[in-house]
Design a protein around this motif. Structure first.
Motif, PDB file in Angstrom:
ATOM      1  N   ALA A  16       3.282   0.434   1.932  1.00 21.60           N
ATOM      2  CA  ALA A  16       3.432  -0.002   3.673  1.00 21.60           C
ATOM      3  C   ALA A  16       2.524  -1.107   3.486  1.00 21.60           C
ATOM      4  CB  ALA A  16       2.652   1.304   4.426  1.00 21.60           C
ATOM      5  N   ILE A  59       0.950   1.158  10.609  1.00 22.52           N
ATOM      6  CA  ILE A  59       1.477   0.808   9.398  1.00 22.52           C
ATOM      7  C   ILE A  59       2.330   0.446   9.592  1.00 22.52           C
ATOM      8  CG2 ILE A  59       2.113   2.298   8.184  1.00 22.52           C
ATOM      9  CD1 ILE A  59      -0.110   3.956   9.086  1.00 22.52           C
ATOM     10  N   VAL A  81      -0.522  -2.185   5.656  1.00 27.73           N
ATOM     11  CA  VAL A  81      -1.944  -1.637   6.648  1.00 27.73           C
ATOM     12  C   VAL A  81      -2.599  -2.168   7.406  1.00 27.73           C
ATOM     13  CG1 VAL A  81      -3.649   0.362   6.795  1.00 27.73           C
ATOM     14  CG2 VAL A  81      -0.982   0.617   5.472  1.00 27.73           C
ATOM     15  N   ARG A  82      -2.594  -2.316   8.150  1.00 27.67           N
ATOM     16  CA  ARG A  82      -3.596  -3.282   8.504  1.00 27.67           C
ATOM     17  C   ARG A  82      -4.551  -2.464  10.572  1.00 27.67           C
ATOM     18  NH1 ARG A  82      -0.188  -7.844  11.145  1.00 27.67           N
ATOM     19  NH2 ARG A  82       0.018  -8.433   8.506  1.00 27.67           N
ATOM     20  N   VAL A 104       1.772   4.816   1.191  1.00 31.55           N
ATOM     21  CA  VAL A 104       1.283   5.940   2.432  1.00 31.55           C
ATOM     22  C   VAL A 104       2.282   7.080   2.746  1.00 31.55           C
ATOM     23  CG1 VAL A 104       0.858   5.522   4.137  1.00 31.55           C
ATOM     24  CG2 VAL A 104       0.442   3.528   3.766  1.00 31.55           C
ATOM     25  N   GLU A 146       1.383  -0.867  -0.244  1.00 35.36           N
ATOM     26  CA  GLU A 146       0.174   0.208  -0.204  1.00 35.36           C
ATOM     27  C   GLU A 146       0.675   1.123   0.012  1.00 35.36           C
ATOM     28  OE1 GLU A 146      -3.459   0.239  -0.158  1.00 35.36           O
ATOM     29  OE2 GLU A 146      -3.549  -1.986   0.480  1.00 35.36           O
ATOM     30  N   TRP A 161      -3.499   7.640   3.803  1.00 40.85           N
ATOM     31  CA  TRP A 161      -3.884   5.966   2.714  1.00 40.85           C
ATOM     32  C   TRP A 161      -5.417   6.122   2.275  1.00 40.85           C
ATOM     33  CZ3 TRP A 161      -6.695   1.832   5.134  1.00 40.85           C
ATOM     34  CH2 TRP A 161      -6.201   0.857   4.388  1.00 40.85           C
ATOM     35  N   ARG A 173      -7.310   6.490  13.025  1.00 44.09           N
ATOM     36  CA  ARG A 173      -8.167   7.253  11.964  1.00 44.09           C
ATOM     37  C   ARG A 173      -9.490   7.622  12.606  1.00 44.09           C
ATOM     38  NH1 ARG A 173     -13.047   5.787   9.436  1.00 44.09           N
ATOM     39  NH2 ARG A 173     -12.339   2.797   9.927  1.00 44.09           N
ATOM     40  N   TYR A 199      -5.057   1.526  13.639  1.00 45.10           N
ATOM     41  CA  TYR A 199      -4.409   0.498  12.356  1.00 45.10           C
ATOM     42  C   TYR A 199      -3.010   0.772  13.289  1.00 45.10           C
ATOM     43  CZ  TYR A 199      -8.363   1.214   9.060  1.00 45.10           C
ATOM     44  OH  TYR A 199      -9.019   1.564   8.654  1.00 45.10           O
TER      45      TYR A 199
END
Length: 109
Positions: A39, A63, A41-42, A12, A10, A79, A105, A61
């Protein structure tokens, strides 16, 4: 934790707030891009609550980026068009290959 380069799939962007003189004795702030990197991201957790008769949701998250990267808790990550507040930068060792960031977020940026 061990990560594989292929997991960082991803894009970012990290930004830092900078202040500049406004020419009238004050200053203005803006977000300046410091890096755009690959990155992992989870999502970690999420919650929602009621504030001022409105539902507010936030999510935490993980990262993961390749180290070294000069990212601080005062910076933000972007993101998929959303801004994330960086809450914690986990610095394992100077020789670590990856840097883990915890970001939120839905909070105020």
């Amino acid at each position: 934790m061990a990560y594989q380069v292929g997991e960082l799939n991803e894009r970012v962007t990290f930004k830092r707030e900078v202040r500049a003189d406004d020419g009238m004795g004050g200053s203005v702030s803006a977000w300046q891009t410091i890096a755009t990197v690959w990155a992992l991201v989870r999502p970690l957790s999420g919650r929602e609550g009621l504030a001022s008769a409105q539902v507010e949701a936030s999510a935490n998250y993980l990262i993961v980026v390749r180290a070294p990267l000069d990212v601080r808790e005062k910076d933000i990550a972007e993101w998929r068009g959303e801004a994330f507040n960086i809450r914690f930068v986990r610095r394992r060792s100077p020789r670590a290959l990856y840097l883990e960031l915890e970001a939120e977020r839905g909070g105020a940026v």
